[in-house]
Design a protein around this motif. Structure first.
Motif, PDB file in Angstrom:
ATOM      1  N   ILE A  74       0.838  -1.204   0.000  1.00  0.00           N
ATOM      2  CA  ILE A  74       0.000   0.000   0.000  1.00  0.00           C
ATOM      3  C   ILE A  74       0.873   1.254   0.000  1.00  0.00           C
ATOM      4  CG2 ILE A  74      -1.706   1.305   1.321  1.00  0.00           C
ATOM      5  CD1 ILE A  74      -2.818  -1.368   2.308  1.00  0.00           C
ATOM      6  N   ALA A  75       1.970   1.233   0.752  1.00  0.00           N
ATOM      7  CA  ALA A  75       2.871   2.389   0.796  1.00  0.00           C
ATOM      8  C   ALA A  75       3.507   2.643  -0.563  1.00  0.00           C
ATOM      9  CB  ALA A  75       3.958   2.162   1.849  1.00  0.00           C
ATOM     10  N   SER A  76       3.908   1.574  -1.263  1.00  0.00           N
ATOM     11  CA  SER A  76       4.517   1.741  -2.587  1.00  0.00           C
ATOM     12  C   SER A  76       3.515   2.292  -3.591  1.00  0.00           C
ATOM     13  CB  SER A  76       5.080   0.411  -3.082  1.00  0.00           C
ATOM     14  OG  SER A  76       4.042  -0.529  -3.333  1.00  0.00           O
ATOM     15  N   GLN A  77       2.249   1.864  -3.485  1.00  0.00           N
ATOM     16  CA  GLN A  77       1.219   2.389  -4.367  1.00  0.00           C
ATOM     17  C   GLN A  77       1.011   3.884  -4.146  1.00  0.00           C
ATOM     18  OE1 GLN A  77      -1.031   0.080  -6.668  1.00  0.00           O
ATOM     19  NE2 GLN A  77       1.105  -0.507  -6.499  1.00  0.00           N
ATOM     20  N   ASN A  78       1.064   4.308  -2.871  1.00  0.00           N
ATOM     21  CA  ASN A  78       0.914   5.735  -2.560  1.00  0.00           C
ATOM     22  C   ASN A  78       2.074   6.548  -3.111  1.00  0.00           C
ATOM     23  OD1 ASN A  78      -1.514   5.375  -1.174  1.00  0.00           O
ATOM     24  ND2 ASN A  78      -0.500   5.032   0.798  1.00  0.00           N
ATOM     25  N   VAL A  79       3.285   5.997  -3.034  1.00  0.00           N
ATOM     26  CA  VAL A  79       4.454   6.704  -3.554  1.00  0.00           C
ATOM     27  C   VAL A  79       4.345   6.896  -5.064  1.00  0.00           C
ATOM     28  CG1 VAL A  79       6.941   6.544  -3.922  1.00  0.00           C
ATOM     29  CG2 VAL A  79       5.986   5.975  -1.694  1.00  0.00           C
ATOM     30  N   ILE A  80       3.954   5.832  -5.774  1.00  0.00           N
ATOM     31  CA  ILE A  80       3.804   5.918  -7.227  1.00  0.00           C
ATOM     32  C   ILE A  80       2.747   6.960  -7.591  1.00  0.00           C
ATOM     33  CG2 ILE A  80       3.126   4.667  -9.304  1.00  0.00           C
ATOM     34  CD1 ILE A  80       4.207   2.117  -7.992  1.00  0.00           C
ATOM     35  N   SER A  81       1.628   6.957  -6.874  1.00  0.00           N
ATOM     36  CA  SER A  81       0.552   7.898  -7.164  1.00  0.00           C
ATOM     37  C   SER A  81       1.004   9.337  -6.944  1.00  0.00           C
ATOM     38  CB  SER A  81      -0.659   7.581  -6.288  1.00  0.00           C
ATOM     39  OG  SER A  81      -1.706   8.486  -6.520  1.00  0.00           O
ATOM     40  N   ARG A  82       1.714   9.590  -5.861  1.00  0.00           N
ATOM     41  CA  ARG A  82       2.163  10.956  -5.580  1.00  0.00           C
ATOM     42  C   ARG A  82       3.198  11.421  -6.590  1.00  0.00           C
ATOM     43  NH1 ARG A  82       2.753  10.599   1.055  1.00  0.00           N
ATOM     44  NH2 ARG A  82       0.507  10.362   1.496  1.00  0.00           N
ATOM     45  N   LEU A  83       4.104  10.557  -6.976  1.00  0.00           N
ATOM     46  CA  LEU A  83       5.094  10.926  -7.995  1.00  0.00           C
ATOM     47  C   LEU A  83       4.418  11.237  -9.317  1.00  0.00           C
ATOM     48  CD1 LEU A  83       8.008   8.398  -7.345  1.00  0.00           C
ATOM     49  CD2 LEU A  83       8.028  10.864  -6.971  1.00  0.00           C
ATOM     50  N   MET A  84       3.403  10.449  -9.672  1.00  0.00           N
ATOM     51  CA  MET A  84       2.688  10.702 -10.915  1.00  0.00           C
ATOM     52  C   MET A  84       2.010  12.062 -10.889  1.00  0.00           C
ATOM     53  SD  MET A  84      -0.613  10.778 -12.283  1.00  0.00           S
ATOM     54  CE  MET A  84      -1.575   9.853 -11.106  1.00  0.00           C
ATOM     55  N   HIS A  85       1.352  12.387  -9.781  1.00  0.00           N
ATOM     56  CA  HIS A  85       0.676  13.683  -9.683  1.00  0.00           C
ATOM     57  C   HIS A  85       1.680  14.832  -9.723  1.00  0.00           C
ATOM     58  CE1 HIS A  85      -2.807  11.269  -8.152  1.00  0.00           C
ATOM     59  NE2 HIS A  85      -3.475  12.206  -8.773  1.00  0.00           N
ATOM     60  N   CYS A  86       2.821  14.666  -9.084  1.00  0.00           N
ATOM     61  CA  CYS A  86       3.871  15.695  -9.116  1.00  0.00           C
ATOM     62  C   CYS A  86       4.375  15.895 -10.534  1.00  0.00           C
ATOM     63  CB  CYS A  86       5.010  15.297  -8.180  1.00  0.00           C
ATOM     64  SG  CYS A  86       6.395  16.462  -8.169  1.00  0.00           S
ATOM     65  N   TYR A  87       4.586  14.803 -11.250  1.00  0.00           N
ATOM     66  CA  TYR A  87       5.083  14.897 -12.629  1.00  0.00           C
ATOM     67  C   TYR A  87       4.056  15.567 -13.538  1.00  0.00           C
ATOM     68  CZ  TYR A  87       6.069  13.434 -17.399  1.00  0.00           C
ATOM     69  OH  TYR A  87       6.261  13.440 -18.747  1.00  0.00           O
ATOM     70  N   ILE A  88       2.801  15.141 -13.463  1.00  0.00           N
ATOM     71  CA  ILE A  88       1.765  15.692 -14.341  1.00  0.00           C
ATOM     72  C   ILE A  88       1.505  17.163 -14.020  1.00  0.00           C
ATOM     73  CG2 ILE A  88      -0.669  15.550 -14.982  1.00  0.00           C
ATOM     74  CD1 ILE A  88       0.975  13.350 -16.220  1.00  0.00           C
ATOM     75  N   ALA A  89       1.508  17.515 -12.736  1.00  0.00           N
ATOM     76  CA  ALA A  89       1.148  18.880 -12.346  1.00  0.00           C
ATOM     77  C   ALA A  89       2.290  19.871 -12.516  1.00  0.00           C
ATOM     78  CB  ALA A  89       0.676  18.892 -10.888  1.00  0.00           C
ATOM     79  N   PHE A  90       3.542  19.418 -12.383  1.00  0.00           N
ATOM     80  CA  PHE A  90       4.680  20.347 -12.392  1.00  0.00           C
ATOM     81  C   PHE A  90       5.539  20.208 -13.635  1.00  0.00           C
ATOM     82  CE2 PHE A  90       9.105  21.349 -11.190  1.00  0.00           C
ATOM     83  CZ  PHE A  90       8.952  22.689 -10.897  1.00  0.00           C
ATOM     84  N   PHE A  91       6.051  19.016 -13.882  1.00  0.00           N
ATOM     85  CA  PHE A  91       7.024  18.837 -14.966  1.00  0.00           C
ATOM     86  C   PHE A  91       6.394  18.966 -16.349  1.00  0.00           C
ATOM     87  CE2 PHE A  91       9.410  16.986 -11.485  1.00  0.00           C
ATOM     88  CZ  PHE A  91      10.712  17.397 -11.759  1.00  0.00           C
ATOM     89  N   VAL A  92       5.226  18.363 -16.546  1.00  0.00           N
ATOM     90  CA  VAL A  92       4.612  18.371 -17.876  1.00  0.00           C
ATOM     91  C   VAL A  92       4.295  19.784 -18.370  1.00  0.00           C
ATOM     92  CG1 VAL A  92       2.570  17.693 -19.181  1.00  0.00           C
ATOM     93  CG2 VAL A  92       3.747  16.009 -17.772  1.00  0.00           C
ATOM     94  N   PRO A  93       3.610  20.637 -17.576  1.00  0.00           N
ATOM     95  CA  PRO A  93       3.343  21.996 -18.081  1.00  0.00           C
ATOM     96  C   PRO A  93       4.614  22.779 -18.383  1.00  0.00           C
ATOM     97  CG  PRO A  93       1.965  21.507 -16.177  1.00  0.00           C
ATOM     98  CD  PRO A  93       2.975  20.408 -16.266  1.00  0.00           C
ATOM     99  N   ILE A  94       5.597  22.700 -17.486  1.00  0.00           N
ATOM    100  CA  ILE A  94       6.839  23.445 -17.701  1.00  0.00           C
ATOM    101  C   ILE A  94       7.565  22.930 -18.941  1.00  0.00           C
ATOM    102  CG2 ILE A  94       9.127  23.904 -16.739  1.00  0.00           C
ATOM    103  CD1 ILE A  94       7.896  23.986 -13.995  1.00  0.00           C
TER     104      ILE A  94
END
Length: 339
Positions: A28-48
């Motif tokens: 469950i912890a690993s799933q949460n880490v993957i989800s948070r990294l994905m949201h960080c990438y989509i919200a920050f890295f992709v637009p920039i």
């Protein structure tokens, strides 16, 4: 051909029956880490990354329209930019993480082909840019110098090589069960072990060796008389050197995980949730590198940097002009003042 029978393979997160009760919390912890990294990438890295890529395209295209010509290095940087923008767009497949996109194996193979085409293109054109910078400092007396002076020929060779390698990788994905649905990554889990070996060899191993060879020659070999100092040469082409270093570091991590996944396939093992977590992290790091490379080009490549600074100066000048506009004052008559 037993290694080519990949019907047994699956993601550890899809095989909960093999996870012990003690590992549920870690899963469950690993799933949460993957989800948070994905949201960080989509919200920050992709637009920039996309904004930087569009700005680079506008600068290069506008410069070509004005001058009716484009420098050789700018032509290759334009190709590198298009390849990275394509990779960013394809990276939207991670938006479902910690789950995976559910498509047919044929669709997954097509996505993998497009991803590999952009991956190989960006890696090989980066090697070509380093070669051109090396030849600028150490001009050869061979036909190689004439070839590198023809950017369209160079880009064509890179695209042809990338297309052939991507087609080879599409074959190594496998030719069975094209119409069955599967959990899809851009590097398909169900691909044959040779898929990762070919990708590592021609997409990272050989290009990285050539890059290190170029860097060693640049640092160790004495420049001919009249050549600019090494520090000035690096400062003039800072974008290429920084991007090549960043690309090497990020893709090293990614390719290590590719080889590790090959080892698991040869051992007929699906791995652990921790292995899946690290593999997903490596994939997101690879996509983040595409975004970061475009930002570095925009900030460090002189034509792009000068254009951005010019736009900023114009905006400040316009803002300063607007704030210093005088407000007209209507004179008041004595009768009005007395009232």
């Amino acid at each position: 051909m037993s290694a080519h029978n990949m019907t047994w393979i699956s993601y550890p997160s899809k095989s909960l029956a093999f996870i012990s009760p003690e590992e549920i919390e870690a899963f469950i912890a690993s799933q949460n880490v993957i989800s948070r990294l994905m949201h960080c990438y989509i919200a920050f890295f992709v637009p920039i990354g996309l904004i930087a890529g569009v700005c680079i395209l506008v600068v290069f295209i506008k410069g070509y329209v004005q001058n009716k010509a484009m420098e050789h290095l700018d032509s290759l940087l334009l190709h590198f930019t298009v390849s990275n923008i394509t990779m960013i767009l394809l990276s939207f497949t991670v938006i479902t993480r910690p789950d995976y996109v559910r498509v047919t194996q044929l669709t997954c193979s097509v996505l993998s082909f497009l991803f590999n085409l952009s991956y190989f293109s960006s890696q090989h054109v980066l090697v070509l840019m380093l070669l051109i910078l090396l030849l600028k400092r150490f001009p050869p007396r061979t036909a190689l110098s004439e070839v590198t002076q023809r950017p369209m020929l160079c880009v064509g060779c890179v695209l042809l090589c990338a297309f052939c390698l991507s087609l080879t990788e599409a074959v190594l994905v496998g030719t069975d069960n094209y119409h069955s649905e599967t959990d899809c990554q851009l590097d398909p889990l169900f691909a044959w072990p040779e898929y990762e070996i070919v990708k590592f060899t021609f997409g990272f191993g050989i290009p990285s060796f050539v890059q290190m060879l170029f860097f060693t020659t640049l640092l160790a070999k004495e420049a001919p008389a009249g050549a600019p100092p090494l520090r000035q040469h690096i400062r003039t082409h800072l974008a290429v050197f920084i991007v090549s270093t960043t690309t090497f570091i990020c893709r090293l991590f990614y390719n290590i995980m590719i080889l590790f996944r090959t080892t698991l396939k040869l051992q007929k093992s699906i791995g652990t949730p921790k292995n899946e977590l690290v593999t997903n992290i490596a994939e997101i790091v690879l996509f983040s590198e595409s975004c970061a490379s475009l930002v570095l080009i925009l900030c460090c490549h002189k034509p792009c940097r000068d254009r951005i600074l010019e736009v900023i100066r114009n905006c400040r000048r316009a803002h300063s002009t607007n704030t210093h506009l005088e407000i007209p004052v209507t004179p008041m008559s004595p009768e009005t003042m007395s009232q």
